[in-house]
Design a protein around this motif. Structure first.
Motif, short mmCIF file in Angstrom:
data_model
loop_
_atom_site.label_atom_id
_atom_site.label_comp_id
_atom_site.label_asym_id
_atom_site.label_seq_id
_atom_site.Cartn_x
_atom_site.Cartn_y
_atom_site.Cartn_z
N LEU A 30 -0.83 7.59 5.92
CA LEU A 30 -1.63 7.46 7.13
C LEU A 30 -2.10 6.02 7.38
CD1 LEU A 30 -3.82 10.69 6.89
CD2 LEU A 30 -1.79 10.31 8.30
N SER A 31 -2.58 5.36 6.36
CA SER A 31 -3.08 3.99 6.53
C SER A 31 -3.32 3.39 5.16
CB SER A 31 -4.38 3.98 7.34
OG SER A 31 -5.37 4.75 6.69
N TYR A 32 -3.58 2.08 5.15
CA TYR A 32 -3.98 1.46 3.88
C TYR A 32 -4.88 0.28 4.15
CZ TYR A 32 -0.33 -2.09 4.71
OH TYR A 32 0.43 -3.09 5.25
N LEU A 33 -5.69 -0.03 3.15
CA LEU A 33 -6.59 -1.17 3.18
C LEU A 33 -6.27 -2.11 2.03
CD1 LEU A 33 -9.99 0.72 3.67
CD2 LEU A 33 -8.71 -0.50 5.44
N ARG A 34 -6.41 -3.40 2.26
CA ARG A 34 -6.23 -4.36 1.18
C ARG A 34 -7.32 -4.16 0.13
NH1 ARG A 34 -4.67 -10.08 4.18
NH2 ARG A 34 -2.79 -9.30 5.24
N TYR A 35 -6.92 -4.30 -1.12
CA TYR A 35 -7.84 -4.09 -2.23
C TYR A 35 -7.63 -5.19 -3.26
CZ TYR A 35 -10.13 -1.79 -6.21
OH TYR A 35 -10.93 -1.49 -7.28
N ARG A 36 -8.65 -5.99 -3.45
CA ARG A 36 -8.55 -7.15 -4.34
C ARG A 36 -7.41 -8.06 -3.88
NH1 ARG A 36 -9.99 -4.15 -10.12
NH2 ARG A 36 -12.17 -3.68 -9.55
N ILE B 218 -5.44 0.23 -1.07
CA ILE B 218 -5.87 1.62 -1.18
C ILE B 218 -5.19 2.37 -0.04
CG2 ILE B 218 -7.80 3.23 -1.04
CD1 ILE B 218 -9.58 1.07 -2.22
N ALA B 219 -4.30 3.28 -0.40
CA ALA B 219 -3.51 4.02 0.58
C ALA B 219 -4.13 5.38 0.84
CB ALA B 219 -2.08 4.18 0.08
N ARG B 220 -4.26 5.71 2.11
CA ARG B 220 -4.78 7.03 2.52
C ARG B 220 -3.58 7.90 2.85
NH1 ARG B 220 -8.21 8.98 7.22
NH2 ARG B 220 -9.93 10.12 6.28
N ILE B 221 -3.43 9.01 2.14
CA ILE B 221 -2.22 9.84 2.22
C ILE B 221 -2.61 11.30 2.32
CG2 ILE B 221 -0.08 10.49 1.05
CD1 ILE B 221 -0.20 7.78 -0.41
N TYR B 222 -2.01 12.00 3.27
CA TYR B 222 -2.21 13.44 3.33
C TYR B 222 -1.14 14.10 2.48
CZ TYR B 222 -3.43 18.07 4.94
OH TYR B 222 -3.84 19.38 4.97
N GLY C 286 -4.29 17.87 -0.29
CA GLY C 286 -4.94 17.51 0.96
C GLY C 286 -5.03 16.00 1.11
N LEU C 287 -6.05 15.54 1.81
CA LEU C 287 -6.20 14.10 2.06
C LEU C 287 -6.75 13.41 0.82
CD1 LEU C 287 -6.03 11.88 4.23
CD2 LEU C 287 -8.41 12.41 4.80
N GLN C 288 -6.06 12.34 0.38
CA GLN C 288 -6.44 11.62 -0.83
C GLN C 288 -6.28 10.12 -0.62
OE1 GLN C 288 -7.76 13.04 -3.48
NE2 GLN C 288 -7.36 15.18 -2.93
N SER C 289 -6.98 9.36 -1.44
CA SER C 289 -6.85 7.90 -1.45
C SER C 289 -6.32 7.46 -2.80
CB SER C 289 -8.21 7.24 -1.17
OG SER C 289 -8.66 7.55 0.13
N TYR C 290 -5.34 6.55 -2.78
CA TYR C 290 -4.69 6.09 -4.00
C TYR C 290 -4.71 4.57 -4.09
CZ TYR C 290 -2.85 10.84 -4.31
OH TYR C 290 -2.75 12.20 -4.39
N ILE C 291 -5.06 4.07 -5.28
CA ILE C 291 -4.94 2.64 -5.55
C ILE C 291 -3.48 2.36 -5.90
CG2 ILE C 291 -5.61 0.74 -7.05
CD1 ILE C 291 -8.28 2.14 -7.46
#
Length: 230
Positions: A10-16, A21-25, A30-35
């Motif tokens: 779905l989307s991702y944010l820069r991390y460090r 951090i990727a937002r994935i359904y 269900g909906l989860q966030s992964y480093i």
């Protein structure tokens, strides 16, 4: 514990400095966030960050722990490399809008295999379609609303709910027919809609979602979508 699941990016944010951090359904959780580590470096293999572009279909091996908000990926690959969706302007604009809406309405909750299947089937239709996808985003939102618990049974019910919430939606016969067709027929069913009617229905659908989900708010991709598709 390692577990396998399919996912929809779905989307991702820069991390460090080098991670995201990727937002994935996901199908299983269900909906989860992964480093995801080391994907924003010149030495990152095979342009791995491309796997997390919106609506990419994924096969994943993950470390999922129920007491954490952030999880880790062990393995990830795409299950269906796109050939048209990221490269054709109309399709990529639709994908941008769909992704923005999904980010607004999907919540961190238990998995729904039926919803996941609908999302995958919808993305595959958009990727593979050569014609009759100019109304995809409209039909998609209507069908998605049933999975979210507020789908209208008919064009008249859709119209009534908007009027009850002070939204001035007055569809003509053509638009009522289009709405009923989208509600009852598969994605890709040919539907006659003029540019102005498509724009009017887009605005009405966004308003319908705003009525039912407080977190929808402003949808920033709408002006671009209106310009590209009408």
């Amino acid at each position: 514990m390692l577990q396998k699941t399919r996912g929809l990016a779905l989307s991702y944010l820069r991390y460090r400095e080098t991670s995201i951090i990727a937002r994935i359904y996901t199908e299983e959780f269900g909906l989860q966030s992964y480093i995801v580590n080391s994907v924003r470096t010149a030495r990152s293999k095979n342009n791995k960050i491309a796997l997390f572009q919106p609506l990419t279909l994924l096969e994943m091996v993950v470390y999922n722990k129920h007491d954490r908000d952030l999880h880790r990926l062990s393995e990830v690959k795409t299950s269906y490399p796109f050939q048209s969706l990221p490269f054709e302007v109309a399709k990529s604009t639709i994908a941008m809008f769909v992704t923005e809406m999904l980010n607004k309405v999907l919540k961190e909750e238990a998995s729904s295999p039926q919803l996941f299947r609908f999302l995958v089937d919808s993305v595959l239709f958009l990727e593979e379609a050569r014609t009759n996808y100019e109304n995809f985003h409209l039909a998609f939102l209507l069908k998605l609303s049933f999975f979210l618990g507020f789908g209208p049974e008919s064009a008249r019910e859709f119209e009534d709910q908007l009027r009850e919430n002070s939204y001035p939606f007055l569809p003509d016969t053509e638009m009522e027919t289009a709405l009923n067709t989208m509600l009852r027929q598969p994605l890709g069913t040919p539907i006659k809609l003029h540019r102005s009617a498509r724009n009017e229905l887009l605005d009405a659908l966004v308003a319908y979602y705003q009525v039912h989900i407080d977190s929808v708010g402003e949808v920033k991709s709408v002006p671009v979508l209106r310009e590209v598709l009408g």
